[in-house]
Design a protein around this motif. Structure first.
Motif, PDB file in Angstrom:
ATOM      1  N   GLY B 236      48.230  41.876  44.003  1.00  0.00           N
ATOM      2  CA  GLY B 236      48.314  40.936  45.100  1.00  0.00           C
ATOM      3  C   GLY B 236      46.930  40.738  45.697  1.00  0.00           C
ATOM      4  N   ILE B 237      46.788  39.638  46.437  1.00  0.00           N
ATOM      5  CA  ILE B 237      45.554  39.426  47.190  1.00  0.00           C
ATOM      6  C   ILE B 237      45.972  39.164  48.627  1.00  0.00           C
ATOM      7  CG2 ILE B 237      43.596  37.889  47.553  1.00  0.00           C
ATOM      8  CD1 ILE B 237      43.225  37.699  44.647  1.00  0.00           C
ATOM      9  N   GLY B 238      45.520  40.028  49.533  1.00  0.00           N
ATOM     10  CA  GLY B 238      46.007  39.956  50.905  1.00  0.00           C
ATOM     11  C   GLY B 238      47.523  40.138  50.887  1.00  0.00           C
ATOM     12  N   ASP B 239      48.218  39.215  51.552  1.00  0.00           N
ATOM     13  CA  ASP B 239      49.674  39.303  51.596  1.00  0.00           C
ATOM     14  C   ASP B 239      50.335  38.554  50.456  1.00  0.00           C
ATOM     15  OD1 ASP B 239      49.247  40.596  53.968  1.00  0.00           O
ATOM     16  OD2 ASP B 239      49.431  38.741  55.160  1.00  0.00           O
ATOM     17  N   GLY B 467      31.096  39.213  39.444  1.00  0.00           N
ATOM     18  CA  GLY B 467      32.430  39.675  39.067  1.00  0.00           C
ATOM     19  C   GLY B 467      32.411  40.432  37.747  1.00  0.00           C
ATOM     20  N   ALA B 468      33.531  40.340  37.030  1.00  0.00           N
ATOM     21  CA  ALA B 468      33.663  41.113  35.801  1.00  0.00           C
ATOM     22  C   ALA B 468      32.562  40.778  34.793  1.00  0.00           C
ATOM     23  CB  ALA B 468      35.029  40.864  35.175  1.00  0.00           C
ATOM     24  N   ALA B 469      32.067  39.534  34.809  1.00  0.00           N
ATOM     25  CA  ALA B 469      30.982  39.154  33.902  1.00  0.00           C
ATOM     26  C   ALA B 469      29.729  39.980  34.187  1.00  0.00           C
ATOM     27  CB  ALA B 469      30.669  37.666  34.030  1.00  0.00           C
ATOM     28  N   ASN B 470      29.663  40.502  35.397  1.00  0.00           N
ATOM     29  CA  ASN B 470      28.513  41.313  35.796  1.00  0.00           C
ATOM     30  C   ASN B 470      28.858  42.797  35.762  1.00  0.00           C
ATOM     31  OD1 ASN B 470      25.817  41.205  36.539  1.00  0.00           O
ATOM     32  ND2 ASN B 470      26.298  41.471  38.721  1.00  0.00           N
ATOM     33  N   ALA B 476      38.757  43.321  44.187  1.00  0.00           N
ATOM     34  CA  ALA B 476      38.041  43.288  45.469  1.00  0.00           C
ATOM     35  C   ALA B 476      36.557  43.033  45.244  1.00  0.00           C
ATOM     36  CB  ALA B 476      38.245  44.612  46.211  1.00  0.00           C
ATOM     37  N   ALA B 477      36.005  43.725  44.230  1.00  0.00           N
ATOM     38  CA  ALA B 477      34.585  43.533  43.930  1.00  0.00           C
ATOM     39  C   ALA B 477      34.320  42.103  43.479  1.00  0.00           C
ATOM     40  CB  ALA B 477      34.142  44.517  42.853  1.00  0.00           C
ATOM     41  N   ALA B 478      35.252  41.540  42.727  1.00  0.00           N
ATOM     42  CA  ALA B 478      35.095  40.169  42.228  1.00  0.00           C
ATOM     43  C   ALA B 478      35.059  39.179  43.384  1.00  0.00           C
ATOM     44  CB  ALA B 478      36.238  39.832  41.271  1.00  0.00           C
ATOM     45  N   LEU B 479      36.002  39.324  44.306  1.00  0.00           N
ATOM     46  CA  LEU B 479      36.056  38.390  45.441  1.00  0.00           C
ATOM     47  C   LEU B 479      34.771  38.465  46.255  1.00  0.00           C
ATOM     48  CD1 LEU B 479      39.742  39.080  46.566  1.00  0.00           C
ATOM     49  CD2 LEU B 479      38.900  37.001  45.442  1.00  0.00           C
ATOM     50  N   ARG B 480      34.321  39.701  46.470  1.00  0.00           N
ATOM     51  CA  ARG B 480      33.110  39.889  47.268  1.00  0.00           C
ATOM     52  C   ARG B 480      31.900  39.275  46.546  1.00  0.00           C
ATOM     53  NH1 ARG B 480      32.180  45.065  46.723  1.00  0.00           N
ATOM     54  NH2 ARG B 480      34.256  45.527  47.500  1.00  0.00           N
ATOM     55  N   ALA B 481      31.786  39.568  45.252  1.00  0.00           N
ATOM     56  CA  ALA B 481      30.629  39.074  44.493  1.00  0.00           C
ATOM     57  C   ALA B 481      30.631  37.549  44.426  1.00  0.00           C
ATOM     58  CB  ALA B 481      30.643  39.665  43.093  1.00  0.00           C
ATOM     59  N   GLY B 482      31.817  36.968  44.295  1.00  0.00           N
ATOM     60  CA  GLY B 482      31.900  35.502  44.230  1.00  0.00           C
ATOM     61  C   GLY B 482      31.396  34.885  45.518  1.00  0.00           C
ATOM     62  N   ALA B 483      31.875  35.411  46.628  1.00  0.00           N
ATOM     63  CA  ALA B 483      31.479  34.853  47.930  1.00  0.00           C
ATOM     64  C   ALA B 483      29.993  35.080  48.189  1.00  0.00           C
ATOM     65  CB  ALA B 483      32.322  35.497  49.037  1.00  0.00           C
ATOM     66  N   GLU B 484      29.547  36.298  47.944  1.00  0.00           N
ATOM     67  CA  GLU B 484      28.142  36.603  48.215  1.00  0.00           C
ATOM     68  C   GLU B 484      27.207  35.816  47.286  1.00  0.00           C
ATOM     69  OE1 GLU B 484      28.834  41.168  49.877  1.00  0.00           O
ATOM     70  OE2 GLU B 484      27.856  40.868  47.932  1.00  0.00           O
ATOM     71  N   GLY B 485      27.628  35.680  46.055  1.00  0.00           N
ATOM     72  CA  GLY B 485      26.809  34.934  45.094  1.00  0.00           C
ATOM     73  C   GLY B 485      26.657  33.478  45.504  1.00  0.00           C
ATOM     74  N   ALA B 486      27.748  32.891  45.980  1.00  0.00           N
ATOM     75  CA  ALA B 486      27.684  31.485  46.401  1.00  0.00           C
ATOM     76  C   ALA B 486      26.751  31.332  47.596  1.00  0.00           C
ATOM     77  CB  ALA B 486      29.091  30.985  46.744  1.00  0.00           C
ATOM     78  N   LEU B 502      37.148  38.299  53.708  1.00  0.00           N
ATOM     79  CA  LEU B 502      37.615  38.426  52.328  1.00  0.00           C
ATOM     80  C   LEU B 502      38.983  39.092  52.333  1.00  0.00           C
ATOM     81  CD1 LEU B 502      34.388  39.675  50.539  1.00  0.00           C
ATOM     82  CD2 LEU B 502      35.529  37.471  50.231  1.00  0.00           C
ATOM     83  N   PRO B 503      39.921  38.564  51.550  1.00  0.00           N
ATOM     84  CA  PRO B 503      41.245  39.195  51.522  1.00  0.00           C
ATOM     85  C   PRO B 503      41.187  40.576  50.864  1.00  0.00           C
ATOM     86  CG  PRO B 503      41.114  37.401  49.927  1.00  0.00           C
ATOM     87  CD  PRO B 503      39.837  37.387  50.690  1.00  0.00           C
TER      88      PRO B 503
END
Lengths: 193, 1008, 95
Positions: B236-239, B467-470, B476-486, B502-503
């Motif tokens: 799940g992501i968040g709720d 994310g996983a490519a990195n 959780a790490a993917a969501l964070r990396a996506g947002a921070e990368g952008a 971040l959820p």
């Protein structure tokens, strides 16, 4: 036709017809434009300022900046390259514009008759962006009215003049390839719409 | 032997567990998944009818129907099933569709199911179950790495006639129909601030962050469903469930006009300076494209910044007989269960070296599938609920002819256990999808904690990876990396983006202990299933001293198939490192190159196919010429009339001879618009032309035309034409049709780079004027009927080489040039192009009383050869002004392009080739262009070569074949009889050396 | 590749035609004593660096400007783009 057209030779359009061609799609019109006279104007060596000012009095407005076009009354002009512009006016009244323009700029500029070197298709309607992005690499979605971009469409060098972003453009290409250019535009429109 | 194979096949077929296929029901369809409630769809595989659902791939639908066997392997024709659930699939390759739309080697894992889909297995005969070529499997000891190189060495003569045809027949997988593809393909161009590659949690979070900041965003994913692994997992992501979060993200992205979401779009390559290639599959998921719509579009994406969020690919573990249908990647088994509600079998075992593999067991158990064992290579494996765990154990062999039946497990205790399973879910860890980071020669770096290569610092310009490519595998790490990368990418562009809350999401490590292959067993353990490369092959390559990874790859063909080794390269490298006693990073990886996945030729061609391959240029008289039934020829992009057949003429020569004779006897008309025309103006225009042409132009009077020859800087002649002076500061230059673009480019080079202060302006006017040659003794009489009477064009008022501006037909602007290519009294008359069609009709009408003929390029060519005028065959890139007989024209009193180097000794040899004419001694012999010239007697060899014939034609005036060409000392050999030989056709004729001016050598006609 | 045109901004290199080493601007004096040698070197002798290279590109599908592009031949990084006419004048070329 025009006042200079009363001789024994009948003109045909770049697509070979006696009337300009029009193709209609949902949200897009592609129409052949044949009623403009064209002449190129180049500044002589070191005469850029002189040609700009003499041309401005003939045209009733200044020559456009790089990568743009503008209109002043019956005249319009676009930038073709460093110190080089294309001037256009209604063909019926200005078939001999090249001579008049040369007289206006005198030794400050070189003028060449270009009317029949080109064909022009105007694209109008809300689907312009979608069709143009299949045709050329110009960044039309970020463009503004007055942009003049030399780009290529299906291997043909063309000028793309933006009248209204996303709504109206003129595409000016080599006359001998009018059929190929027209085919490219219509095929792209069919592919999108 | 044949019987044995047949029997083996029959027994195996009976043992195959695919009863569902026979019943025609979806025996392996589970509850839930993301296709629940999807529309039922019908499809066929090898002619058998099946049902699936909208949202299925061909692979998921076949598995649902209990079909595990989907193909035969490349070399050994081993039965193979599906290994993966994505574009990395090596095994499940099928022929999709039929007829002109047939597409071989399509991965069943990415073929989106549609109603009426037709697929066939490939590389088998007569059927998938009974494949005669499976005999190769018995000879596997001979078909090892380097087999081709070792076996077909000898005897050399056998290669072309025997070996190659056999190999070609056996090679390849799918077949093509040889019918034309009826579909259209398109191309296009897109621009963005941020290109997000991959729409998993990382990519979606990046696109949301950038989109909310107002940036121009493109997010592309090869899948038809956004979400990446979120669709394959139960996280799940968040709720929200993963799928619900994806839906919400997708809806938000769709609401932003600055974001373009592109599903079914694969980014195939990262090119210089932020340019990416993308293939969008517009119509591959429907039976046939809508009328006018493309099947696929090739996009060229100009990005200011790009983020690679392409996820990771699971890698297998090699063990004996690990290629049986049913042996799959653990993540793929999970994806089939969670996304497509499919299990490959009702009994599944798991083999893993990491925690992630355990998720497969848990998810299957939750869906009611029996998990017979979890075999973990690690002694300290986590606990498993609902299945037996063998910690510190390995799978050492499998059984099942056309599909997996059981796996033999070596337990930690040393004993073996046979575990019944129709599917074995294998996980050897995950490899970040670094491919695009390597397209600019980037080399990935090894990360020990995940036992995988991750992108290093040498990324393509303006690309970031997240994310996983990195290598950051948790959600959780993917969501964070996506947002921070952008945020980071946009801040470089001066666009401020914010990370909103971040959820919450799972954040578990995968805890992998590297384990590449099971050492036990004498049989084959497969690394690259698409190219049938085994662990043994890698060992053999090492034994034979192939130590570089690039050599290993080419010797064994590991990773060289259409999947480019996405699941297999890593295993091969690890084994090679082990054999060499090195660490994996020391061995390194092979280079990844575009395209990321296979790309069709059709989409590369786009719309430029058939007659639209390139633009066509039409002459002003084209329409009229068509009405006359002219035969056209392509000259560059131009279509020119080649000849104008008349009633009763059955051979082209009849038409051409008539056109030549009538022109020479009366008058002929030819459209010469195609010659390049460049308008040259400015105070220094004459001086500029002096630089451009070998001969002098400064003193050419106004109202006159002069022939000019252009040299390259090395002294070789490359173009010729005329320059007409209309005013002191105004010339119109003509070029040959072929060189119009090149001459203009060279003139601009001279103007801008060599003589930047000259007052000269250039512009092409080729298209602006319709120009016609009017040639022949009656040319003037004809023109006098067309040219307005106030213009005197008599010989006195308008002599040879005159030019002027006139009017025709009662006031139409025109230009008149008195120049001649035919050698006759001739003019070229030009009117604005729009009047060209009317002008040709007017000229023909005026010429009626003289019997005027139109002539085409053939007659033009005959007449210029009769006059000895050089054209493209003579200006062939090897000939100088001296060779052309124009050495005297090269002015030594002025500077021009090419004059200095044309004075070199080698270009002025006393035995230099000279342009002369040739007549056959026996008038019936045809002179051939390309024939080489030999002395009257002696050896025929390159050493005795005297020159060659460049152009030849039948001259209707002379009544025989004639030629022009280059002969050593040709100008002093007139009257000599020599041989023209054509060793290719075994022909040899005697020719007499003559002047190249066959007709009117004194030039009286053109001055008359 | 993207070439940052001094007048028009970033443009796709597909619009350009490549010529070669920018030293082609330095055409020798035809009246020099050793003109033949100089022309020989001018035409035939070029450096072929793995790294920074000044080269001539023609914006054929654009404004017809000749450009001098300084490009790293290994990485394709473009370090500088100038109008060739300006470069030619700076190197003393005139008429």
């Amino acid at each position: 036709m025009g006042k200079f057209d009363n001789h024994g030779l009948k003109a045909i359009s770049p697509l070979g017809g006696h009337e300009p061609r029009a193709d209609t799609f949902t949200g897009l019109l592609i129409r052949e434009v044949t009623d403009r006279a064209l002449a190129s104007l180049a500044a002589r060596q070191g005469q850029a300022e002189a040609v700009k000012s003499t041309a401005a009095s003939y045209l009733g407005g200044s020559l456009p900046e790089p990568a743009s076009w503008n209109a002043n009354g019956v005249f319009a002009a676009w930038w073709m390259g460093p110190d080089l512009w294309m001037v256009s006016a209604p063909h019926d009244s200005h078939e001999l514009m090249a001579a008049d323009l040369k007289q206006a700029v005198g030794d400050a500029g070189s003028v060449v008759e270009q009317t029949d070197g080109w064909c022009r298709f105007d694209m109008e309607g809300p689907r312009c962006f979608d069709v143009l992005e299949r045709l050329c690499n110009a960044n039309v979605r970020s463009g503004k009215a007055g942009d003049a971009t030399r780009t290529s469409m299906e291997h043909l060098g063309v000028f793309l003049l933006c009248q209204t972003p996303g709504q109206g453009y003129s595409i000016v290409g080599p006359r001998s390839s009018a059929a190929s250019l027209h085919h490219a535009l219509v095929a792209a429109a069919k592919s999108v719409i | 032997m044949t019987d044995a194979v047949m029997n083996a096949g029959r027994v195996a077929f009976q043992a195959d567990g695919s009863t569902g296929a026979r019943k025609g029901v979806q025996v392996n369809r589970l509850d839930g998944g993301l296709i629940k409630g999807g529309k039922p769809l019908n499809f066929t595989f090898d002619g058998k009818r099946f049902k699936g659902f909208e949202g299925d791939t061909l692979a998921s639908a076949l598995l649902a129907n209990g079909v595990r066997l989907m193909g035969r392997s490349f070399k050994y024709h081993r039965p193979r099933g599906v290994l993966t659930s994505g574009s990395e699939e090596p095994n499940a390759l099928v022929e999709l569709r039929s007829g002109g739309r047939q597409e071989p080697n399509t991965r069943a894992t990415v073929a989106e199911l549609y109603d009426g889909l037709e697929a066939n297995s490939q590389n088998r005969w007569p059927s998938l179950q009974h494949d005669f070529m499976a005999i190769n499997d018995r000879f596997s000891n001979f078909l090892t790495a380097g087999f081709y190189y070792k076996t077909f060495m000898w005897p050399a003569a056998f290669w072309e006639k025997l070996y190659e045809p056999i190999i070609r027949k056996a090679a390849g997988l799918g077949s093509i129909s040889f019918e034309a593809d009826p579909d259209a393909y398109d191309k296009g161009f897109l621009h963005c601030d941020l290109l997000v590659i991959g729409a998993g949690p990382t990519g979606l979070m990046a696109a949301l962050t950038a989109g909310r900041a107002g940036a121009q965003v493109i997010i592309a994913d090869e899948d038809f469903l956004l979400g990446g692994r979120l669709n394959a997992e139960t996280f799940g992501i968040g709720d929200l469930t993963g799928a619900a979060w994806v839906e919400q993200a997708q809806a938000e992205l769709a609401s932003m006009p600055n974001v373009r979401v592109m599903p079914r779009t694969t980014i195939i390559g990262a090119f210089d300076h932020g340019i990416y290639g993308a293939v969008e599959r517009v119509s591959d998921h429907v039976l046939a494209p809508e009328a006018g719509k493309p099947r696929q579009i090739l996009w060229r994406i100009y990005s200011k910044r790009a983020m690679l969020a392409a996820g990771a690919t699971e890698r297998p573990i090699a063990f004996e007989n690990n290629d049986r249908p049913g042996v799959m990647l653990a993540g793929a088994v999970r994806a089939y269960a969670n996304r497509w509600a499919v299990t490959p079998d009702q009994t599944v075992a798991v083999f893993t070296n990491n925690d992630d593999g355990h998720r497969t067991a848990a998810d299957l158990i939750a869906k009611g599938v029996k998990v017979t064992a979890v075999i973990d290579t690690r002694a300290a494996a986590p606990k498993v609920e609902g299945a037996e765990l063998f910690a510190g154990a390995q799978v050492v062999d499998t059984k099942g002819r056309l599909g997996l039946e059981w796996a033999r497990v070596r337990l930690a205790s040393g004993t073996t256990r046979d575990v019944p399973c129709g599917a074995l879910a294998v996980s050897g860890g995950w490899n970040p999808n670094v491919h695009l980071t390597c397209h600019q020669r980037g080399r990935p770096a090894w990360r020990e904690d995940i036992a995988a290569f991750v992108p290093a610092g040498d990324l393509p310009q303006h690309m970031s990876v997240a994310g996983a490519a990195n290598g950051d595998f948790s959600t959780a790490a993917a969501l964070r990396a996506g947002a921070e990368g952008a945020v980071a990418a946009l801040s470089e562009l001066g666009i401020e983006a914010k990370i909103s809350d971040l959820p919450e999401a799972e954040d578990a490590p995968i805890n992998v202990t590297p384990f590449w292959y099971v050492k036990e067993g004498k049989g084959r353990a497969w690394l690259d299933q698409q190219n049938d490369v085994t662990v043994k092959d890698v060992k053999l390559a090492h034994q034979e001293n192939f130590r570089s990874v690039e050599h290993l790859k080419r010797y064994t063909t590991l990773g060289m198939a259409t999947d480019q080794g996405k699941t297999s390269n890593m295993g091969g490298l690890a084994i090679m490192a082990e054999l060499a006693g090195k660490q994996i990073p020391e061995v390194g990886t092979t280079m990844f190159r575009p395209p990321y996945t296979p790309v069709s030729f059709g989409v590369m061609a786009g719309r430029s196919v058939g007659e639209d391959f390139r633009p066509t240029r039409k002459t002003p008289s084209h329409k009229w010429a068509e009405e006359q039934g002219a035969v056209f020829v392509e000259v560059g992009q131009w279509l020119r009339a080649q000849w104008f057949p008349r009633a009763g003429e059955t051979h082209w020569r009849q038409s051409v001879d008539r056109e030549v004779l009538q022109t020479r006897n009366s008058v002929g008309i030819c459209d010469v618009t195609t010659l390049g025309k460049i308008d040259v103006q400015g105070k220094d225009a004459a001086e500029f032309l002096n630089k451009m042409y070998a001969n002098a132009f400064a003193k050419l009077p106004v109202g006159k035309v002069r022939y000019g020859l252009m040299l390259r800087e090395d002294g070789i002649a490359y173009d010729d034409g005329t320059a007409a002076r209309f005013a002191e500061d105004h010339f119109v230059v003509t070029t040959t049709t072929a060189n119009a673009v090149l001459v203009y480019r060279n003139m601009e080079f001279a103007r801008q780079c060599l003589f930047p202060d000259m007052d000269v302006q250039l512009i092409s006017t080729t298209e602006a004027w319709a120009q016609f040659a009017v040639a022949g003794p009656n040319a003037r009489k004809l023109l006098q009927k067309v040219v307005d009477p106030e213009f005197d064009i008599s010989n006195e008022a308008f002599p040879f080489m005159g030019c002027g501006e006139i009017t025709v037909a009662g006031g139409c602007r025109a230009r008149l040039f008195r120049i001649s290519f035919s050698g006759e009294l001739a003019y070229e008359i030009a009117v604005p192009t729009r009047y060209g069609d009317a002008m040709i009709r007017k000229l023909m009408e005026a010429g009626e009383e003289f019997g005027a003929v139109p002539y085409g390029t053939e007659a033009l060519g005959v007449m210029r050869i009769e006059k000895g005028h050089a054209a493209g065959n003579e200006l062939n890139g090897t000939t100088s002004a001296l060779n052309l007989g124009m050495g005297g024209m090269v002015s030594k009193k002025k500077d021009c392009i090419g004059n200095t180097l044309s004075e070199r000794e080698g270009m002025n040899r006393e035995d230099a080739l000279k342009l002369v004419g040739f007549k056959p001694v026996n008038a019936a012999d045809p002179v051939q262009a390309g024939a080489h010239l030999m002395n009257a007697s002696g050896e025929v060899s390159a050493a005795t070569d005297q020159g060659y014939i460049t152009s030849a034609a039948y001259s209707p005036v002379l009544g025989c074949s004639i030629g022009i060409g280059f002969l050593k000392r040709g100008d002093s050999r007139k009257g000599e009889v020599i041989r023209a030989v054509n060793p290719l056709e075994g022909r040899e004729i005697q020719v007499e050396v003559v002047s190249a001016h066959f007709v009117d050598p004194e030039g009286e006609r053109l001055r008359g | 590749m993207i070439i940052n045109h001094p007048i028009l901004g970033p443009r796709d290199f597909q619009e350009f035609t490549y010529l070669g080493d920018a030293s082609l601007i330095d055409r020798p004096d035809w009246q020099a004593d050793n003109a033949a040698d100089q022309f020989h070197d001018y035409l035939y002798l070029r450096d072929n660096p793995a790294g920074e290279h000044r080269e001539l590109w023609f914006h054929e599908q654009g404004d017809r400007s000749w450009l001098v592009v300084t490009r790293n031949t290994v990485t394709h990084e473009i370090l500088n783009v100038e109008l060739a006419r300006d470069v030619a004048r700076a190197r003393g070329r005139s008429k």
